[in-house]
Design a protein around this motif. Structure first.
Motif, PDB file in Angstrom:
ATOM      1  N   MET A   1       0.853  -1.174   0.000  1.00  0.00           N
ATOM      2  CA  MET A   1       0.000   0.000   0.000  1.00  0.00           C
ATOM      3  C   MET A   1       0.895   1.232   0.000  1.00  0.00           C
ATOM      4  N   ALA A   2       0.523   2.216  -0.778  1.00  0.00           N
ATOM      5  CA  ALA A   2       1.294   3.457  -0.842  1.00  0.00           C
ATOM      6  C   ALA A   2       0.647   4.517   0.048  1.00  0.00           C
ATOM      7  N   PHE A   3       1.488   5.337   0.633  1.00  0.00           N
ATOM      8  CA  PHE A   3       1.036   6.430   1.479  1.00  0.00           C
ATOM      9  C   PHE A   3       1.655   7.721   0.970  1.00  0.00           C
ATOM     10  N   THR A   4       0.854   8.779   0.903  1.00  0.00           N
ATOM     11  CA  THR A   4       1.328  10.077   0.438  1.00  0.00           C
ATOM     12  C   THR A   4       1.365  11.034   1.618  1.00  0.00           C
ATOM     13  N   ILE A   5       2.517  11.669   1.801  1.00  0.00           N
ATOM     14  CA  ILE A   5       2.671  12.663   2.856  1.00  0.00           C
ATOM     15  C   ILE A   5       2.569  14.038   2.207  1.00  0.00           C
ATOM     16  N   HIS A   6       1.647  14.844   2.676  1.00  0.00           N
ATOM     17  CA  HIS A   6       1.468  16.203   2.175  1.00  0.00           C
ATOM     18  C   HIS A   6       1.994  17.165   3.233  1.00  0.00           C
ATOM     19  N   ALA A   7       2.639  18.237   2.775  1.00  0.00           N
ATOM     20  CA  ALA A   7       3.169  19.217   3.729  1.00  0.00           C
ATOM     21  C   ALA A   7       3.434  20.536   3.022  1.00  0.00           C
ATOM     22  N   ASP A   8       3.451  21.592   3.803  1.00  0.00           N
ATOM     23  CA  ASP A   8       3.772  22.924   3.299  1.00  0.00           C
ATOM     24  C   ASP A   8       5.143  23.333   3.813  1.00  0.00           C
ATOM     25  N   ARG A   9       5.988  23.741   2.887  1.00  0.00           N
ATOM     26  CA  ARG A   9       7.326  24.204   3.254  1.00  0.00           C
ATOM     27  C   ARG A   9       7.217  25.490   4.071  1.00  0.00           C
ATOM     28  N   HIS A  14       3.808  23.895  -1.436  1.00  0.00           N
ATOM     29  CA  HIS A  14       3.251  22.592  -1.045  1.00  0.00           C
ATOM     30  C   HIS A  14       4.059  21.484  -1.708  1.00  0.00           C
ATOM     31  N   SER A  15       4.334  20.436  -0.965  1.00  0.00           N
ATOM     32  CA  SER A  15       5.039  19.275  -1.498  1.00  0.00           C
ATOM     33  C   SER A  15       4.346  18.010  -1.050  1.00  0.00           C
ATOM     34  N   LYS A  16       4.598  16.921  -1.800  1.00  0.00           N
ATOM     35  CA  LYS A  16       4.106  15.623  -1.364  1.00  0.00           C
ATOM     36  C   LYS A  16       5.184  14.582  -1.614  1.00  0.00           C
ATOM     37  N   PHE A  17       5.163  13.557  -0.766  1.00  0.00           N
ATOM     38  CA  PHE A  17       6.160  12.495  -0.792  1.00  0.00           C
ATOM     39  C   PHE A  17       5.416  11.165  -0.720  1.00  0.00           C
ATOM     40  N   ILE A  18       5.920  10.163  -1.407  1.00  0.00           N
ATOM     41  CA  ILE A  18       5.300   8.839  -1.415  1.00  0.00           C
ATOM     42  C   ILE A  18       6.179   7.871  -0.635  1.00  0.00           C
ATOM     43  N   ARG A  19       5.573   7.077   0.228  1.00  0.00           N
ATOM     44  CA  ARG A  19       6.271   6.018   0.955  1.00  0.00           C
ATOM     45  C   ARG A  19       5.444   4.744   0.843  1.00  0.00           C
ATOM     46  N   SER A  20       6.102   3.600   0.818  1.00  0.00           N
ATOM     47  CA  SER A  20       5.405   2.327   0.605  1.00  0.00           C
ATOM     48  C   SER A  20       4.961   1.643   1.895  1.00  0.00           C
ATOM     49  N   THR A  21       5.373   2.172   3.035  1.00  0.00           N
ATOM     50  CA  THR A  21       4.974   1.573   4.310  1.00  0.00           C
ATOM     51  C   THR A  21       4.467   2.644   5.265  1.00  0.00           C
ATOM     52  N   VAL A  22       3.661   2.208   6.223  1.00  0.00           N
ATOM     53  CA  VAL A  22       3.177   3.123   7.257  1.00  0.00           C
ATOM     54  C   VAL A  22       4.350   3.715   8.024  1.00  0.00           C
ATOM     55  N   VAL A  23       5.288   2.862   8.391  1.00  0.00           N
ATOM     56  CA  VAL A  23       6.438   3.323   9.171  1.00  0.00           C
ATOM     57  C   VAL A  23       7.220   4.384   8.394  1.00  0.00           C
ATOM     58  N   GLY A  24       7.458   4.135   7.125  1.00  0.00           N
ATOM     59  CA  GLY A  24       8.178   5.112   6.300  1.00  0.00           C
ATOM     60  C   GLY A  24       7.437   6.432   6.207  1.00  0.00           C
ATOM     61  N   ALA A  25       6.116   6.370   6.087  1.00  0.00           N
ATOM     62  CA  ALA A  25       5.307   7.585   6.000  1.00  0.00           C
ATOM     63  C   ALA A  25       5.347   8.376   7.301  1.00  0.00           C
ATOM     64  N   THR A  38       4.623  22.706   7.829  1.00  0.00           N
ATOM     65  CA  THR A  38       3.300  22.803   8.441  1.00  0.00           C
ATOM     66  C   THR A  38       2.276  22.030   7.605  1.00  0.00           C
ATOM     67  N   GLY A  39       1.087  21.841   8.162  1.00  0.00           N
ATOM     68  CA  GLY A  39       0.016  21.159   7.450  1.00  0.00           C
ATOM     69  C   GLY A  39       0.347  19.725   7.099  1.00  0.00           C
ATOM     70  N   VAL A  40       1.237  19.115   7.857  1.00  0.00           N
ATOM     71  CA  VAL A  40       1.685  17.755   7.550  1.00  0.00           C
ATOM     72  C   VAL A  40       0.563  16.760   7.834  1.00  0.00           C
ATOM     73  N   HIS A  41       0.261  15.933   6.827  1.00  0.00           N
ATOM     74  CA  HIS A  41      -0.705  14.852   7.001  1.00  0.00           C
ATOM     75  C   HIS A  41      -0.398  13.739   6.017  1.00  0.00           C
ATOM     76  N   ILE A  42      -0.952  12.559   6.291  1.00  0.00           N
ATOM     77  CA  ILE A  42      -0.714  11.369   5.473  1.00  0.00           C
ATOM     78  C   ILE A  42      -2.044  10.915   4.884  1.00  0.00           C
ATOM     79  N   CYS A  43      -2.027  10.531   3.606  1.00  0.00           N
ATOM     80  CA  CYS A  43      -3.200   9.951   2.945  1.00  0.00           C
ATOM     81  C   CYS A  43      -2.866   8.530   2.518  1.00  0.00           C
ATOM     82  N   ASP A  44      -3.845   7.638   2.672  1.00  0.00           N
ATOM     83  CA  ASP A  44      -3.651   6.274   2.180  1.00  0.00           C
ATOM     84  C   ASP A  44      -4.184   6.186   0.757  1.00  0.00           C
TER      85      ASP A  44
END
Length: 71
Positions: A1-9, A14-25, A38-44
């Protein structure tokens, strides 16, 4: 499962990062928050949003650990 981390510099971009595990996210999100993002959150994959106070509700799968070959 992929997880996307959204955040504001800190500068507002705005940037987003993809991680393949919950722990990595969660580790990436913590790293960003520690660096002032700021505004850091994770989407599944279903676009369910998890804010930092709800990271404990992220879906955890029991995928086997894959050992990488030595370099």
């Amino acid at each position: 499962m992929a997880f996307t981390i959204h955040a504001d510099r800190p500068n507002g971009d705005h940037s987003k990062f993809i991680r393949s595990t919950v722990v990595g996210a969660v580790f990436k999100a913590a790293d960003l928050m520690g660096n002032g993002w700021t505004g850091v959150h994770i989407c599944d994959e279903t676009n369910q949003i998890y804010w930092p106070d709800r990271f404990d509700q992220l879906p955890v799968t029991s995928e086997p650990h894959v050992q990488r070959p030595p370099r």
